[in-house]
Write an enzyme that holds these catalytic residues in place. Structure first.
Site, PDB file in Angstrom:
ATOM      1  N   ASN A  24      33.233  18.915  55.216  1.00  0.00           N
ATOM      2  CA  ASN A  24      33.046  18.402  56.641  1.00  0.00           C
ATOM      3  C   ASN A  24      31.848  18.843  57.478  1.00  0.00           C
ATOM      4  OD1 ASN A  24      33.350  17.206  59.234  1.00  0.00           O
ATOM      5  ND2 ASN A  24      35.109  18.688  60.055  1.00  0.00           N
ATOM      6  N   LYS A  68      30.291  17.904  59.982  1.00  0.00           N
ATOM      7  CA  LYS A  68      30.169  17.928  61.397  1.00  0.00           C
ATOM      8  C   LYS A  68      29.053  17.226  61.979  1.00  0.00           C
ATOM      9  CE  LYS A  68      33.473  21.419  61.512  1.00  0.00           C
ATOM     10  NZ  LYS A  68      34.148  22.635  62.302  1.00  0.00           N
ATOM     11  N   HIS A  72      40.912  15.693  63.500  1.00  0.00           N
ATOM     12  CA  HIS A  72      40.251  17.159  63.805  1.00  0.00           C
ATOM     13  C   HIS A  72      40.461  17.754  64.985  1.00  0.00           C
ATOM     14  CE1 HIS A  72      37.280  20.274  63.377  1.00  0.00           C
ATOM     15  NE2 HIS A  72      37.390  20.389  62.069  1.00  0.00           N
ATOM     16  N   GLU A  75      38.411  19.674  66.781  1.00  0.00           N
ATOM     17  CA  GLU A  75      37.315  19.376  67.789  1.00  0.00           C
ATOM     18  C   GLU A  75      37.254  17.864  68.437  1.00  0.00           C
ATOM     19  OE1 GLU A  75      34.103  20.361  64.833  1.00  0.00           O
ATOM     20  OE2 GLU A  75      34.827  22.182  64.804  1.00  0.00           O
ATOM     21  N   GLU A 100      44.386  23.435  59.658  1.00  0.00           N
ATOM     22  CA  GLU A 100      43.179  24.259  60.187  1.00  0.00           C
ATOM     23  C   GLU A 100      43.427  24.928  61.503  1.00  0.00           C
ATOM     24  OE1 GLU A 100      39.350  22.198  58.631  1.00  0.00           O
ATOM     25  OE2 GLU A 100      39.615  21.307  60.301  1.00  0.00           O
ATOM     26  N   GLY A 141      34.938  27.798  62.248  1.00  0.00           N
ATOM     27  CA  GLY A 141      33.774  28.142  62.813  1.00  0.00           C
ATOM     28  C   GLY A 141      33.543  29.721  63.403  1.00  0.00           C
ATOM     29  N   SER A 144      37.010  28.596  58.145  1.00  0.00           N
ATOM     30  CA  SER A 144      35.910  29.844  57.681  1.00  0.00           C
ATOM     31  C   SER A 144      36.355  29.788  56.255  1.00  0.00           C
ATOM     32  CB  SER A 144      36.284  31.167  58.783  1.00  0.00           C
ATOM     33  OG  SER A 144      35.862  30.556  59.833  1.00  0.00           O
TER      34      SER A 144
HETATM   35  P1  PGA Z   1      34.695  26.009  59.132  1.00  0.00           P
HETATM   36  O1  PGA Z   1      35.074  24.349  59.693  1.00  0.00           O
HETATM   37  O2  PGA Z   1      34.713  25.899  57.618  1.00  0.00           O
HETATM   38  O3  PGA Z   1      33.332  25.890  59.609  1.00  0.00           O
HETATM   39  O4  PGA Z   1      35.486  26.922  59.835  1.00  0.00           O
HETATM   40  C1  PGA Z   1      36.205  23.721  59.076  1.00  0.00           C
HETATM   41  C2  PGA Z   1      36.646  22.475  59.729  1.00  0.00           C
HETATM   42  O5  PGA Z   1      36.671  22.517  60.802  1.00  0.00           O
HETATM   43  O6  PGA Z   1      36.852  21.503  58.860  1.00  0.00           O
END
Ligand code: PGA
Length: 251
Positions: free
Chosen positions: A9, A11, A96, A98, A168, A174, A214
């Protein structure tokens, strides 16, 4: 046997030139990955047509990160499922955290988005996960069960074949803090049981459940050894071809 899948992803990262370079880097190392692992990349909307064209004929599938909850028309700034399909996407991510947190994505909207994705022949990577305070209060299972039941339980059983679930935990996205393999396995197993209770064992057993938050080359091996973790949805570490490939190699 359910599929092993590692999805990147991206983003809101990469210019078009950087994205093309990243996709190229992934295809150059594709032979290092076990044939049993499928790769998906989810670049920003602006890159999808070009990257889908580049990856045509390779084993890397292309996903969007979101799609509109309306089929077409006067919805300035939105991108429809039909548009995504027309440029060569085979998947879209939906739900997601976010999107849920910053753009008011509710289960009600996600139901509409998922229906449009399916109508247009897209498969869906459906994200669920609890926030830190929800875990601290001991509500993490209930939160995830509600996210699943509100959106997925309206589907016909055969539509579940076109759904990948991604767990997640919001506190791990992140942040550099990964869920331990025990925490992740416990939730993945709970998600599978939740799916089994509604759709039956067979469908639950066939559904790929990815871990995200992460995930990086250094912790992918531990996560991949858990019986219910069928792959990863990778954010930060998917922006470097070598790291993304290293994670995929773990599965
Ligand atoms: P990350 O994000 O690996 O940077 O923690 C994962 C995601 O939000 O899909």
């Amino acid at each position: 046997m359910r599929k092993k899948i590692v999805a990147g992803n991206w983003k809101m990262n990469t210019t078009l030139a950087e994205g093309v370079e990243l996709a190229k880097g992934i295809t150059e190392q594709i032979n290092d990955i076990s044939k049993g692992v499928s790769l998906i990349v989810a670049p920003p909307f602006t890159h999808l047509a070009i990257i889908a064209q580049m990856l045509k004929g390779t084993p890397v599938a292309v996903s969007a990160q979101n799609c509109a909850d309306q089929p077409k028309g006067a919805f300035t700034g939105e991108v429809s499922a039909a548009m995504l399909k027309s440029v060569g996407c085979t998947y879209t991510i939906l739900g997601h955290s976010e999107r849920r947190e910053y753009y008011g994505e509710t289960s009600e909207k996600l139901v509409k988005k998922m229906a449009l994705a399916f109508e247009n022949g897209l498969k869906v990577i459906f994200c669920v996960g609890e926030k830190l305070e929800e875990r601290n209060e001991g509500n993490h299972f209930d939160v995830v069960a509600a996210q699943i039941s509100e959106v997925l339980f309206g589907l016909e059983p055969q539509q579940m074949k076109n759904v990948i679930v991604a767990y997640e935990p919001v506190w791990a996205i992140g942040t550099g803090v990964t869920a331990t393999d025990e925490q992740a396995q416990e939730m993945h197993s709970y998600i599978r049981k939740t799916l089994a209770a509604h759709f039956g064992e067979e469908i639950a057993d066939e559904t790929s459940i990815l871990y995200g938050g992460s995930c990086k080359p250094s912790n992918a091996k531990k996560l991949s050894s858990c019986p219910d973790i069928d792959g990863g949805l990778i954010g930060g570490a998917s922006l470097k071809a070598e790291d993304f490939i290293a994670i995929a190699k773990a599965w």
